[in-house]
Scaffold this motif. Structure first.
Motif, PDB file in Angstrom:
ATOM      1  N   LEU A 152       0.565  -0.951   0.077  1.00  7.73           N
ATOM      2  CA  LEU A 152       0.101  -0.246   0.447  1.00  7.73           C
ATOM      3  C   LEU A 152       0.864   1.151  -0.191  1.00  7.73           C
ATOM      4  CD1 LEU A 152      -2.864  -1.151   2.037  1.00  7.73           C
ATOM      5  CD2 LEU A 152      -2.852  -1.560   0.025  1.00  7.73           C
ATOM      6  N   SER A 153       2.481   0.877   0.301  1.00  6.77           N
ATOM      7  CA  SER A 153       3.083   2.146   0.751  1.00  6.77           C
ATOM      8  C   SER A 153       3.149   2.676  -0.342  1.00  6.77           C
ATOM      9  CB  SER A 153       3.855   1.951   1.780  1.00  6.77           C
ATOM     10  OG  SER A 153       4.877   3.157   1.630  1.00  6.77           O
ATOM     11  N   VAL A 154       4.126   1.526  -1.781  1.00  6.35           N
ATOM     12  CA  VAL A 154       4.511   1.852  -2.898  1.00  6.35           C
ATOM     13  C   VAL A 154       3.560   1.936  -3.902  1.00  6.35           C
ATOM     14  CG1 VAL A 154       5.921   0.080  -4.604  1.00  6.35           C
ATOM     15  CG2 VAL A 154       6.515  -0.049  -2.019  1.00  6.35           C
ATOM     16  N   ASN A 155       2.595   1.212  -3.323  1.00  6.51           N
ATOM     17  CA  ASN A 155       1.345   1.257  -4.634  1.00  6.51           C
ATOM     18  C   ASN A 155       0.555   3.718  -4.306  1.00  6.51           C
ATOM     19  OD1 ASN A 155      -0.870   0.001  -6.106  1.00  6.51           O
ATOM     20  ND2 ASN A 155      -2.535   0.861  -5.440  1.00  6.51           N
ATOM     21  N   GLY A 156       1.075   4.069  -3.596  1.00 10.02           N
ATOM     22  CA  GLY A 156       1.084   5.731  -3.495  1.00 10.02           C
ATOM     23  C   GLY A 156       2.163   6.149  -4.710  1.00 10.02           C
ATOM     24  N   HIS A 157       2.492   5.801  -4.751  1.00  7.25           N
ATOM     25  CA  HIS A 157       3.309   6.151  -5.466  1.00  7.25           C
ATOM     26  C   HIS A 157       2.965   5.856  -7.642  1.00  7.25           C
ATOM     27  CE1 HIS A 157       6.252   8.162  -3.043  1.00  7.25           C
ATOM     28  NE2 HIS A 157       5.913   6.859  -2.071  1.00  7.25           N
ATOM     29  N   VAL A 158       2.047   4.406  -7.675  1.00 13.32           N
ATOM     30  CA  VAL A 158       2.140   3.975  -8.480  1.00 13.32           C
ATOM     31  C   VAL A 158       0.373   5.076  -9.001  1.00 13.32           C
ATOM     32  CG1 VAL A 158       0.758   2.241  -9.476  1.00 13.32           C
ATOM     33  CG2 VAL A 158       2.804   1.862  -8.074  1.00 13.32           C
ATOM     34  N   THR A 187      12.232  12.569 -11.104  1.00 15.58           N
ATOM     35  CA  THR A 187      12.959  14.056 -10.425  1.00 15.58           C
ATOM     36  C   THR A 187      11.796  14.679  -9.620  1.00 15.58           C
ATOM     37  OG1 THR A 187      12.122  15.104 -12.746  1.00 15.58           O
ATOM     38  CG2 THR A 187      14.109  14.249 -12.959  1.00 15.58           C
ATOM     39  N   GLN A 188      10.942  13.966  -9.566  1.00  9.85           N
ATOM     40  CA  GLN A 188       9.770  15.143  -7.754  1.00  9.85           C
ATOM     41  C   GLN A 188      10.868  13.831  -6.990  1.00  9.85           C
ATOM     42  OE1 GLN A 188       7.843  17.451  -9.487  1.00  9.85           O
ATOM     43  NE2 GLN A 188       8.805  16.805 -11.585  1.00  9.85           N
ATOM     44  N   GLU A 189      10.231  15.242  -6.091  1.00 13.38           N
ATOM     45  CA  GLU A 189      10.960  14.760  -4.380  1.00 13.38           C
ATOM     46  C   GLU A 189       9.797  13.520  -3.971  1.00 13.38           C
ATOM     47  OE1 GLU A 189      12.504  16.907  -0.819  1.00 13.38           O
ATOM     48  OE2 GLU A 189      11.372  17.498  -0.953  1.00 13.38           O
ATOM     49  N   LYS A 190      10.484  12.862  -3.428  1.00 12.01           N
ATOM     50  CA  LYS A 190       9.667  11.550  -2.948  1.00 12.01           C
ATOM     51  C   LYS A 190       9.528  11.870  -1.559  1.00 12.01           C
ATOM     52  CE  LYS A 190       8.516   9.993  -7.121  1.00 12.01           C
ATOM     53  NZ  LYS A 190       7.227  10.465  -7.724  1.00 12.01           N
ATOM     54  N   GLN A 191       8.304  10.886  -0.867  1.00 18.70           N
ATOM     55  CA  GLN A 191       8.767  10.900   1.131  1.00 18.70           C
ATOM     56  C   GLN A 191       8.006   9.786   1.347  1.00 18.70           C
ATOM     57  OE1 GLN A 191       7.153  14.067   3.298  1.00 18.70           O
ATOM     58  NE2 GLN A 191       5.496  12.355   3.991  1.00 18.70           N
ATOM     59  N   ALA A 192       8.726   8.946   1.876  1.00 18.98           N
ATOM     60  CA  ALA A 192       8.208   7.713   2.407  1.00 18.98           C
ATOM     61  C   ALA A 192       8.874   7.417   4.098  1.00 18.98           C
ATOM     62  CB  ALA A 192       9.172   6.730   1.225  1.00 18.98           C
ATOM     63  N   LYS A 193       8.660   5.875   4.194  1.00 20.97           N
ATOM     64  CA  LYS A 193       8.369   6.128   5.585  1.00 20.97           C
ATOM     65  C   LYS A 193       9.925   4.452   5.575  1.00 20.97           C
ATOM     66  CE  LYS A 193       4.559   7.080   8.571  1.00 20.97           C
ATOM     67  NZ  LYS A 193       3.407   5.879   9.137  1.00 20.97           N
ATOM     68  N   SER A 224      12.509   2.160   7.032  1.00 26.53           N
ATOM     69  CA  SER A 224      12.003   0.565   8.286  1.00 26.53           C
ATOM     70  C   SER A 224      11.277   0.635   9.990  1.00 26.53           C
ATOM     71  CB  SER A 224      13.329  -0.346   8.726  1.00 26.53           C
ATOM     72  OG  SER A 224      14.688   0.773   8.866  1.00 26.53           O
ATOM     73  N   GLN A 225      12.350   1.775  10.487  1.00 24.10           N
ATOM     74  CA  GLN A 225      11.789   2.256  11.583  1.00 24.10           C
ATOM     75  C   GLN A 225      10.493   3.164  11.789  1.00 24.10           C
ATOM     76  OE1 GLN A 225      15.429   2.830  10.615  1.00 24.10           O
ATOM     77  NE2 GLN A 225      15.708  -0.131  11.511  1.00 24.10           N
ATOM     78  N   GLY A 226       9.960   3.483  10.151  1.00 20.57           N
ATOM     79  CA  GLY A 226       8.461   4.027  10.473  1.00 20.57           C
ATOM     80  C   GLY A 226       9.054   5.615  10.481  1.00 20.57           C
ATOM     81  N   ASN A 227      10.532   6.310  10.361  1.00 21.44           N
ATOM     82  CA  ASN A 227      10.593   7.551  10.269  1.00 21.44           C
ATOM     83  C   ASN A 227      10.617   8.158   8.591  1.00 21.44           C
ATOM     84  OD1 ASN A 227      11.210   7.666  13.027  1.00 21.44           O
ATOM     85  ND2 ASN A 227      12.884   6.751  12.524  1.00 21.44           N
ATOM     86  N   LYS A 228       9.580   9.334   8.439  1.00 19.43           N
ATOM     87  CA  LYS A 228      10.079   9.693   7.341  1.00 19.43           C
ATOM     88  C   LYS A 228      10.730  10.458   6.700  1.00 19.43           C
ATOM     89  CE  LYS A 228       4.570  10.954   7.369  1.00 19.43           C
ATOM     90  NZ  LYS A 228       3.793  12.420   7.558  1.00 19.43           N
ATOM     91  N   ARG A 229      11.385  10.123   5.536  1.00 17.70           N
ATOM     92  CA  ARG A 229      12.505  10.513   4.949  1.00 17.70           C
ATOM     93  C   ARG A 229      11.859  10.974   3.348  1.00 17.70           C
ATOM     94  NH1 ARG A 229      13.867   6.372   0.514  1.00 17.70           N
ATOM     95  NH2 ARG A 229      12.161   4.270   1.073  1.00 17.70           N
ATOM     96  N   ARG A 230      12.909  11.857   3.212  1.00 11.56           N
ATOM     97  CA  ARG A 230      12.336  12.709   1.612  1.00 11.56           C
ATOM     98  C   ARG A 230      13.610  11.911   1.138  1.00 11.56           C
ATOM     99  NH1 ARG A 230       8.483  16.193   1.653  1.00 11.56           N
ATOM    100  NH2 ARG A 230       7.836  16.999   3.314  1.00 11.56           N
ATOM    101  N   PHE A 231      13.583  12.254  -0.232  1.00 14.93           N
ATOM    102  CA  PHE A 231      14.775  11.768  -1.905  1.00 14.93           C
ATOM    103  C   PHE A 231      13.943  11.732  -2.802  1.00 14.93           C
ATOM    104  CE2 PHE A 231      11.916   8.122  -0.406  1.00 14.93           C
ATOM    105  CZ  PHE A 231      11.412   7.626  -1.629  1.00 14.93           C
ATOM    106  N   TYR A 232      15.014  11.117  -4.020  1.00 18.82           N
ATOM    107  CA  TYR A 232      14.877  11.462  -5.141  1.00 18.82           C
ATOM    108  C   TYR A 232      15.351  10.512  -5.601  1.00 18.82           C
ATOM    109  CZ  TYR A 232      14.821  17.131  -4.567  1.00 18.82           C
ATOM    110  OH  TYR A 232      13.977  18.101  -3.710  1.00 18.82           O
TER     111      TYR A 232
END
Length: 209
Positions: A137-143, A176-182, A184-192
């Motif tokens: 479900l998390s990856v599917n948000g990006h889908v 090339t858009q900045e993404k946000q996901a958690k 493995s510890q459940g912390n939010k991360r921002r990345f390209y």
């Protein structure tokens, strides 16, 4: 000897139906989250969440969206007919390899003389693929985000389907858009996505010995 990895292709219910593939569910030890298990990319596995959307009212034109679980790197592959599961896997792997090599060249990690060796390593190491019916479900948000990009782009251009060139162009724009996901510890991360996709590729396929 080159270390093998397992590409894991996690197909949505819609993709299974389109392919007419009765895929097994991703195994679970506790009987929970059946069909919606988190996907993992690690030293031995690269996981892709895969889905299909239809871009015209006649459902003749389809686009497969594949998103890698860790980097959220997105591939868009258009179709005018239904491929076999084997053909779809081949096309995803080809696009995966092509995008990786292009990034390696762009970032100066390899030169043109090394391209053939990288492709050779890639295909030797990715032979043992697996397919399952599952939706992280998390990856599917990006889908879903990619699906909206596809539909908005086609609507804005008065088109009913992507061609190969537009698919590659749009996928790169999405990546090339900045993404946000958690993590493995459940912390939010921002990345390209390209940065993580490239880092993974360097670790797996750049052994040129």
């Amino acid at each position: 000897m080159l270390t093998k990895i397992t590409p894991l292709f996690s197909a949505s219910n819609a993709l299974c139906k389109w392919l007419k593939s009765d895929l097994p569910r991703l195994p679970t030890s506790d009987g929970k989250q059946i069909g919606i298990q988190p996907l993992v990319t690690d030293a031995n596995t690269v996981s892709w969440q895969c889905h299909v959307i239809f871009t015209d009212s006649w459902r003749q034109h389809a686009t497969v969206i594949a998103v890698e679980a860790n980097s959220r790197f997105t591939l868009l592959i258009p179709f005018d007919d239904v491929p076999t599961q084997q053909k779809l896997e081949q096309l995803i792997c080809e696009q995966w390899a092509n995008e990786l090599v292009e990034l390696l060249l762009r970032q100066g990690e390899i030169n043109r003389d090394q391209v053939a060796r990288i492709f050779n390593h890639f295909y030797q190491r990715t032979q043992n693929s697996e397919w399952v019916r599952n939706t992280d479900l998390s990856v599917n948000g990006h889908v879903s985000d990619a699906e909206q990009w596809v539909k908005q782009t086609l609507s804005g251009r008065g088109l009913d389907a992507l061609d190969d060139d537009l698919a590659i162009e749009l996928a790169w724009h999405i990546n090339t858009q900045e993404k946000q996901a958690k993590d493995s510890q459940g912390n939010k991360r921002r990345f390209y996505p390209p940065a993580l996709f490239l880092e993974d590729g360097l670790a797996r396929f750049l052994d040129l010995s």
